[in-house]
Scaffold this motif. Structure first.
Motif, PDB file in Angstrom:
ATOM      1  N   GLU A  90       5.716   2.876  -4.546  1.00  0.00           N
ATOM      2  CA  GLU A  90       5.461   1.430  -4.636  1.00  0.00           C
ATOM      3  C   GLU A  90       3.973   1.141  -4.428  1.00  0.00           C
ATOM      4  O   GLU A  90       3.384   0.332  -5.150  1.00  0.00           O
ATOM      5  CB  GLU A  90       6.292   0.670  -3.614  1.00  0.00           C
ATOM      6  CG  GLU A  90       7.757   0.589  -3.963  1.00  0.00           C
ATOM      7  CD  GLU A  90       8.586  -0.070  -2.873  1.00  0.00           C
ATOM      8  OE1 GLU A  90       8.022  -0.689  -1.942  1.00  0.00           O
ATOM      9  OE2 GLU A  90       9.825   0.037  -2.959  1.00  0.00           O
ATOM     10  N   LYS A  91       3.363   1.807  -3.442  1.00  0.00           N
ATOM     11  CA  LYS A  91       1.925   1.647  -3.212  1.00  0.00           C
ATOM     12  C   LYS A  91       1.125   2.111  -4.414  1.00  0.00           C
ATOM     13  O   LYS A  91       0.163   1.468  -4.821  1.00  0.00           O
ATOM     14  CB  LYS A  91       1.485   2.437  -1.972  1.00  0.00           C
ATOM     15  CG  LYS A  91       1.963   1.858  -0.664  1.00  0.00           C
ATOM     16  CD  LYS A  91       1.452   2.710   0.491  1.00  0.00           C
ATOM     17  CE  LYS A  91       1.897   2.177   1.818  1.00  0.00           C
ATOM     18  NZ  LYS A  91       1.271   2.895   2.940  1.00  0.00           N
TER      19      LYS A  91
ATOM     20  N   LYS B 145       1.444  -0.469  -7.245  1.00  0.00           N
ATOM     21  CA  LYS B 145       0.605  -1.643  -6.953  1.00  0.00           C
ATOM     22  C   LYS B 145      -0.862  -1.323  -7.252  1.00  0.00           C
ATOM     23  O   LYS B 145      -1.578  -2.128  -7.840  1.00  0.00           O
ATOM     24  CB  LYS B 145       0.793  -2.057  -5.495  1.00  0.00           C
ATOM     25  CG  LYS B 145       0.104  -3.330  -5.135  1.00  0.00           C
ATOM     26  CD  LYS B 145       0.434  -3.756  -3.714  1.00  0.00           C
ATOM     27  CE  LYS B 145      -0.245  -5.069  -3.391  1.00  0.00           C
ATOM     28  NZ  LYS B 145       0.086  -5.536  -2.042  1.00  0.00           N
ATOM     29  N   TRP B 146      -1.306  -0.141  -6.846  1.00  0.00           N
ATOM     30  CA  TRP B 146      -2.684   0.285  -7.107  1.00  0.00           C
ATOM     31  C   TRP B 146      -2.946   0.353  -8.608  1.00  0.00           C
ATOM     32  O   TRP B 146      -3.967  -0.138  -9.093  1.00  0.00           O
ATOM     33  CB  TRP B 146      -2.915   1.647  -6.454  1.00  0.00           C
ATOM     34  CG  TRP B 146      -4.239   2.273  -6.695  1.00  0.00           C
ATOM     35  CD1 TRP B 146      -5.419   1.945  -6.092  1.00  0.00           C
ATOM     36  CD2 TRP B 146      -4.533   3.372  -7.580  1.00  0.00           C
ATOM     37  NE1 TRP B 146      -6.428   2.760  -6.546  1.00  0.00           N
ATOM     38  CE2 TRP B 146      -5.902   3.651  -7.464  1.00  0.00           C
ATOM     39  CE3 TRP B 146      -3.759   4.138  -8.433  1.00  0.00           C
ATOM     40  CZ2 TRP B 146      -6.519   4.657  -8.188  1.00  0.00           C
ATOM     41  CZ3 TRP B 146      -4.382   5.148  -9.150  1.00  0.00           C
ATOM     42  CH2 TRP B 146      -5.746   5.402  -9.023  1.00  0.00           C
TER      43      TRP B 146
ATOM     44  N   ASN C 118      -1.314  -1.255 -11.006  1.00  0.00           N
ATOM     45  CA  ASN C 118      -1.287  -2.615 -11.561  1.00  0.00           C
ATOM     46  C   ASN C 118      -2.581  -3.354 -11.276  1.00  0.00           C
ATOM     47  O   ASN C 118      -3.047  -4.116 -12.119  1.00  0.00           O
ATOM     48  CB  ASN C 118      -0.096  -3.392 -11.029  1.00  0.00           C
ATOM     49  CG  ASN C 118       1.223  -2.938 -11.635  1.00  0.00           C
ATOM     50  OD1 ASN C 118       1.244  -2.429 -12.753  1.00  0.00           O
ATOM     51  ND2 ASN C 118       2.287  -3.099 -10.907  1.00  0.00           N
ATOM     52  N   ASN C 119      -3.162  -3.155 -10.105  1.00  0.00           N
ATOM     53  CA  ASN C 119      -4.440  -3.806  -9.765  1.00  0.00           C
ATOM     54  C   ASN C 119      -5.592  -3.254 -10.598  1.00  0.00           C
ATOM     55  O   ASN C 119      -6.555  -3.954 -10.854  1.00  0.00           O
ATOM     56  CB  ASN C 119      -4.741  -3.668  -8.276  1.00  0.00           C
ATOM     57  CG  ASN C 119      -3.882  -4.573  -7.433  1.00  0.00           C
ATOM     58  OD1 ASN C 119      -3.399  -5.599  -7.896  1.00  0.00           O
ATOM     59  ND2 ASN C 119      -3.670  -4.182  -6.195  1.00  0.00           N
TER      60      ASN C 119
END
Length: 70
Positions: free
Chosen positions: A59-60, A63-64, A66-67
């Motif tokens: 998940e982390k 998110k990374w 996607n950013n």
């Protein structure tokens, strides 16, 4: 000891792949299993984190990633 690093401490994760290992640590008086996680993009950028579950690591990572797209 399991490791995802070479003898110099550098990640051995290949581009486009993930690599992980588990270790135990103490949180207060409680022993907790943690995951050390690496992911290397196709372009060679390395993402690394630690979390209590492999799912949390992913998940982390997501998110990374996607950013980075934004």
């Amino acid at each position: 000891m399991n490791t995802i690093n070479d003898e110099r401490g550098c990640s051995v994760c290949q581009p486009g792949k993930e690599n992980y290992t588990t270790y135990n640590t103490m949180l207060g008086r409680k022993r907790v299993r943690m995951y050390q996680y690496d992911y290397r993009t196709e372009s060679g950028e390395l993402f690394s984190c630690c979390a209590p579950t492999l799912e949390a690591c992913r998940e982390k990572r997501d998110k990374w990633l996607n950013n980075k797209i934004k």
